[in-house]
Design a protein around this motif. Structure first.
Motif, PDB file in Angstrom:
ATOM      1  N   ALA A 166       0.828  -1.204   0.000  1.00 40.13           N
ATOM      2  CA  ALA A 166       0.000   0.000   0.000  1.00 40.13           C
ATOM      3  C   ALA A 166       0.862   1.253   0.000  1.00 40.13           C
ATOM      4  CB  ALA A 166      -0.943  -0.008   1.196  1.00 40.13           C
ATOM      5  N   LEU A 167       1.925   1.262   0.792  1.00 41.61           N
ATOM      6  CA  LEU A 167       2.800   2.434   0.819  1.00 41.61           C
ATOM      7  C   LEU A 167       3.500   2.613  -0.519  1.00 41.61           C
ATOM      8  CD1 LEU A 167       4.154   4.780   2.254  1.00 41.61           C
ATOM      9  CD2 LEU A 167       5.846   3.165   3.168  1.00 41.61           C
ATOM     10  N   SER A 168       4.013   1.532  -1.087  1.00 38.34           N
ATOM     11  CA  SER A 168       4.688   1.631  -2.375  1.00 38.34           C
ATOM     12  C   SER A 168       3.747   2.100  -3.471  1.00 38.34           C
ATOM     13  CB  SER A 168       5.299   0.277  -2.744  1.00 38.34           C
ATOM     14  OG  SER A 168       5.971   0.338  -3.984  1.00 38.34           O
ATOM     15  N   LEU A 169       2.521   1.580  -3.459  1.00 38.73           N
ATOM     16  CA  LEU A 169       1.546   1.941  -4.493  1.00 38.73           C
ATOM     17  C   LEU A 169       0.939   3.320  -4.283  1.00 38.73           C
ATOM     18  CD1 LEU A 169      -0.330  -1.453  -4.909  1.00 38.73           C
ATOM     19  CD2 LEU A 169       1.006  -0.288  -6.678  1.00 38.73           C
ATOM     20  N   SER A 170       1.195   3.930  -3.156  1.00 38.94           N
ATOM     21  CA  SER A 170       0.614   5.248  -2.872  1.00 38.94           C
ATOM     22  C   SER A 170       1.109   6.318  -3.836  1.00 38.94           C
ATOM     23  CB  SER A 170       0.948   5.665  -1.435  1.00 38.94           C
ATOM     24  OG  SER A 170       2.330   5.994  -1.303  1.00 38.94           O
TER      25      SER A 170
ATOM     26  N   HIS B 144       3.771   8.042  -3.421  1.00 35.57           N
ATOM     27  CA  HIS B 144       4.662   8.959  -2.711  1.00 35.57           C
ATOM     28  C   HIS B 144       5.220   8.283  -1.453  1.00 35.57           C
ATOM     29  CE1 HIS B 144       3.314  12.197  -5.353  1.00 35.57           C
ATOM     30  NE2 HIS B 144       2.078  11.794  -5.127  1.00 35.57           N
ATOM     31  N   PRO B 145       5.966   7.177  -1.626  1.00 37.44           N
ATOM     32  CA  PRO B 145       6.488   6.509  -0.432  1.00 37.44           C
ATOM     33  C   PRO B 145       7.634   7.270   0.231  1.00 37.44           C
ATOM     34  CG  PRO B 145       7.279   5.425  -2.415  1.00 37.44           C
ATOM     35  CD  PRO B 145       6.277   6.445  -2.865  1.00 37.44           C
ATOM     36  N   HIS B 146       8.256   8.211  -0.510  1.00 40.44           N
ATOM     37  CA  HIS B 146       9.379   8.994   0.025  1.00 40.44           C
ATOM     38  C   HIS B 146      10.543   8.099   0.425  1.00 40.44           C
ATOM     39  CE1 HIS B 146       6.812  12.404  -0.307  1.00 40.44           C
ATOM     40  NE2 HIS B 146       6.025  12.060   0.692  1.00 40.44           N
ATOM     41  N   GLY B 147      10.960   7.264  -0.502  1.00 39.76           N
ATOM     42  CA  GLY B 147      12.093   6.382  -0.280  1.00 39.76           C
ATOM     43  C   GLY B 147      11.747   4.943  -0.613  1.00 39.76           C
ATOM     44  N   LYS B 148      12.702   4.059  -0.375  1.00 42.52           N
ATOM     45  CA  LYS B 148      12.508   2.650  -0.657  1.00 42.52           C
ATOM     46  C   LYS B 148      11.656   1.992   0.426  1.00 42.52           C
ATOM     47  CE  LYS B 148      14.400   0.278  -3.216  1.00 42.52           C
ATOM     48  NZ  LYS B 148      14.080  -0.297  -4.553  1.00 42.52           N
ATOM     49  N   VAL B 149      10.840   1.051   0.013  1.00 39.70           N
ATOM     50  CA  VAL B 149      10.046   0.228   0.925  1.00 39.70           C
ATOM     51  C   VAL B 149      10.700  -1.154   0.965  1.00 39.70           C
ATOM     52  CG1 VAL B 149       7.782  -0.743   1.409  1.00 39.70           C
ATOM     53  CG2 VAL B 149       7.974   1.523   0.355  1.00 39.70           C
ATOM     54  N   VAL B 150      10.916  -1.667   2.184  1.00 38.92           N
ATOM     55  CA  VAL B 150      11.693  -2.879   2.365  1.00 38.92           C
ATOM     56  C   VAL B 150      10.928  -3.875   3.217  1.00 38.92           C
ATOM     57  CG1 VAL B 150      13.899  -3.827   3.196  1.00 38.92           C
ATOM     58  CG2 VAL B 150      13.824  -1.515   2.238  1.00 38.92           C
ATOM     59  N   LEU B 151      11.004  -5.173   2.824  1.00 37.43           N
ATOM     60  CA  LEU B 151      10.460  -6.258   3.626  1.00 37.43           C
ATOM     61  C   LEU B 151      11.598  -6.956   4.364  1.00 37.43           C
ATOM     62  CD1 LEU B 151       7.967  -7.897   1.081  1.00 37.43           C
ATOM     63  CD2 LEU B 151       7.389  -6.484   3.058  1.00 37.43           C
ATOM     64  N   LEU B 152      11.360  -7.297   5.624  1.00 34.90           N
ATOM     65  CA  LEU B 152      12.364  -7.955   6.475  1.00 34.90           C
ATOM     66  C   LEU B 152      11.788  -9.262   7.013  1.00 34.90           C
ATOM     67  CD1 LEU B 152      13.563  -4.824   8.481  1.00 34.90           C
ATOM     68  CD2 LEU B 152      14.551  -5.749   6.385  1.00 34.90           C
ATOM     69  N   PRO B 153      11.978 -10.367   6.273  1.00 36.92           N
ATOM     70  CA  PRO B 153      11.367 -11.633   6.724  1.00 36.92           C
ATOM     71  C   PRO B 153      11.774 -12.075   8.127  1.00 36.92           C
ATOM     72  CG  PRO B 153      12.090 -11.805   4.455  1.00 36.92           C
ATOM     73  CD  PRO B 153      12.620 -10.494   4.969  1.00 36.92           C
ATOM     74  N   ALA B 154      13.006 -11.790   8.534  1.00 35.11           N
ATOM     75  CA  ALA B 154      13.454 -12.260   9.839  1.00 35.11           C
ATOM     76  C   ALA B 154      12.760 -11.571  11.011  1.00 35.11           C
ATOM     77  CB  ALA B 154      14.980 -12.063   9.978  1.00 35.11           C
ATOM     78  N   LEU B 155      12.079 -10.455  10.755  1.00 32.53           N
ATOM     79  CA  LEU B 155      11.406  -9.747  11.838  1.00 32.53           C
ATOM     80  C   LEU B 155      10.280 -10.576  12.434  1.00 32.53           C
ATOM     81  CD1 LEU B 155      11.116  -5.978  10.840  1.00 32.53           C
ATOM     82  CD2 LEU B 155      12.638  -7.030  12.509  1.00 32.53           C
ATOM     83  N   ASP B 156       9.613 -11.392  11.602  1.00 36.04           N
ATOM     84  CA  ASP B 156       8.555 -12.218  12.165  1.00 36.04           C
ATOM     85  C   ASP B 156       8.834 -13.706  11.980  1.00 36.04           C
ATOM     86  OD1 ASP B 156       8.107 -12.241   9.436  1.00 36.04           O
ATOM     87  OD2 ASP B 156       6.136 -11.297   9.542  1.00 36.04           O
ATOM     88  N   GLY B 157       9.876 -14.015  11.228  1.00 35.36           N
ATOM     89  CA  GLY B 157      10.319 -15.403  11.105  1.00 35.36           C
ATOM     90  C   GLY B 157       9.346 -16.280  10.338  1.00 35.36           C
TER      91      GLY B 157
END
Length: 332
Positions: free
Chosen positions: A310-314, A316-329
């Motif tokens: 949703a942020l990326s498709l907005s 105007h994310p104002h920078g890169k959007v990143v996923l971090l799989p290890a945050l929730d494992g």
């Protein structure tokens, strides 16, 4: 080696990303020759991910999203040259690398716990893997497009849409190449761009007049049109390039550019451009030294991929959007 189970975000049919993407579990196979498999630390999202969902570069389905990946190598494909991915150092199991997910050859990509990469480089000392995961597609697009444009030292380059990540990167690359850069951008990154050495003006009404004020009334040598699709802007950009549409290259307004005689970067990609295994280590090293950077808008656990989307498709994310799989494992 053996296949490993992984969460993946992928689509089984094309359409709007929110309609066709789903999170599921699948087996990630042993990496084929010429690839490595990684446990994903970070995945950088790009506008191209959403275009893949809509049918860009069609291929075998299902297909994953997340072309840009940093992770820890857990398997190396048979007959893979261990130095191929870096141009310098051999890669081995346990190394932290970053690069491009094999989204066309595999049924999933980087938005996953485990991914197969077909291009990679070592993450250098001093560079966070999360920041490394923001680099591949942006650097590749900016570098190859400037190369196609024939940018030379002393040229005046107008980067329209320098608040987007390709434009933001292109400003830095062009300045390193000795060009004079004028950038159009909103207030979020204006100070950054000026700090790099660009002359910055805003978007919107009066933009052509403001650019001409910065050039002393002269035309610019080249224009890079780098925002997300923005119909109706190309005629002004062509006028700023002395009325010559061939001096304007777009990364997004494809149909309008072709109609007006301007150039589209993907129409001109060709063998002989600087290879990715040269670009990746070069710009990772610069990023580690603080000499090149891309801003991160926000990072999310993999389970919150819909919020990231949703942020990326907005627009105007104002920078890169990143996923971090290890945050929730991984989940069972």
């Amino acid at each position: 080696m053996s296949a490993v189970s992984s969460r993946v975000v992928r689509f089984h049919e094309t359409g709007e990303p929110g309609d066709v993407l789903r999170e599921e579990r699948t087996e990630i196979p042993d990496p084929p020759s010429g690839t490595v498999r990684v446990r994903v630390l970070a995945t950088g999202l790009n506008p191209a991910d959403w275009e893949l969902c809509r049918g860009f570069m069609p291929g075998t389905l299902p297909r994953g999203i997340g072309c840009d990946v940093a992770g820890v190598v857990d398997a190396i494909g048979a007959d893979t040259d261990p130095g191929r991915g870096t141009g310098r150092d051999a890669v081995k199991v346990g190394d932290t690398v970053f690069g491009t997910a094999d989204f066309a050859g595999q049924p999933s990509a980087g938005a996953a716990d485990v991914a197969v990469l077909n291009g990679w480089a070592q993450v250098p000392d001093g560079l966070d893997p999360i920041r490394a995961a923001t680099l591949p597609m942006v650097v590749q697009t900016a570098a190859w497009t400037l190369e196609l444009m024939g940018l030379e030292p002393g040229h005046t380059l107008l980067v329209h849409g320098a608040g987007g990540m390709v434009g933001y990167a292109a400003v830095q690359l062009a300045l390193r190449q000795g060009a004079r850069v004028i950038a159009t951008a909103g207030p979020t990154f204006a100070a950054d761009l000026e700090g790099f050495g660009a002359h910055v003006t805003g978007y919107g009404e009066g933009m052509p007049e403001r650019v001409r004020a910065l050039t002393g009334g002269e035309s610019v040598d080249l224009v890079l049109d780098a925002p997300r699709p923005s119909p109706g802007t190309l005629p002004d950009l062509i006028a700023l390039a002395g009325g010559d549409p061939k001096r304007v290259v777009t990364i997004s307004n494809h149909a309008e550019a072709r109609e007006l005689g301007a150039r589209v970067n993907i129409d001109e990609l060709r063998p002989g451009l600087t290879p990715l295994d040269v670009l990746l280590p070069e710009y990772a090293s610069l990023a580690a030294e603080g000499a090149f950077r891309l801003p991160i808008a926000q990072s999310y656990p993999l389970s919150q991929w819909r919020d990231a989307m949703a942020l990326s498709l907005s627009g105007h994310p104002h920078g890169k959007v990143v996923l971090l799989p290890a945050l929730d494992g991984p989940t069972a």
